[in-house]
Scaffold this motif. Sequence first.
Motif, PDB file in Angstrom:
ATOM      1  N   ASN A 190      -6.604   3.240   3.573  1.00 53.03           N
ATOM      2  CA  ASN A 190      -5.273   3.114   2.987  1.00 53.03           C
ATOM      3  C   ASN A 190      -4.278   2.399   3.898  1.00 53.03           C
ATOM      4  OD1 ASN A 190      -3.945   3.534   0.573  1.00 53.03           O
ATOM      5  ND2 ASN A 190      -2.875   5.326   1.360  1.00 53.03           N
TER       6      ASN A 190
ATOM      7  N   ARG B  85       0.849  -1.200   0.000  1.00 51.31           N
ATOM      8  CA  ARG B  85       0.000   0.000   0.000  1.00 51.31           C
ATOM      9  C   ARG B  85       0.871   1.231   0.000  1.00 51.31           C
ATOM     10  NH1 ARG B  85      -5.626   0.799  -0.809  1.00 51.31           N
ATOM     11  NH2 ARG B  85      -6.295  -1.304  -0.938  1.00 51.31           N
ATOM     12  N   ASN B  86       0.772   2.037   1.049  1.00 52.17           N
ATOM     13  CA  ASN B  86       1.498   3.303   1.081  1.00 52.17           C
ATOM     14  C   ASN B  86       2.761   3.264   1.945  1.00 52.17           C
ATOM     15  OD1 ASN B  86       0.160   3.043   3.485  1.00 52.17           O
ATOM     16  ND2 ASN B  86      -0.443   5.176   3.639  1.00 52.17           N
TER      17      ASN B  86
END
Length: 112
Positions: A76, A9-10
């Motif tokens: 997120n 993901r981030n």
Amino acid sequence: MTSKIVNLRNIKLGSGQPKIAVPITGVDHDEIISQAKTITKEQPDVIEWRIDFFKNVTNHEALTKTGNDLRKILGNIALLTTFRTKDEGGELSLDDKCQGQFKNVGFRQKEM
């Protein structure tokens, strides 16, 4: 020795500050979703869903629905899904064929 960086993901695992991972160990859909709602308030880097605790882990439809609902709640936040066998300190013993089914399950965050 060079460590490999993994993008999840981030975040980047293997780079920068150590990451905070929090497990979800609910046994059913409602308990998993409840734990996720509580955990997301703290904004950990990663949430680890221990699917060996999930009583419907061998039901592809239930696993996918719960995973998709979980993904929506996490936004997120990175999701790491793991299955640990009894020999690895987990909750269940499954044969290789059953464990292999997890490789084909993906969870999506559907757009609203």
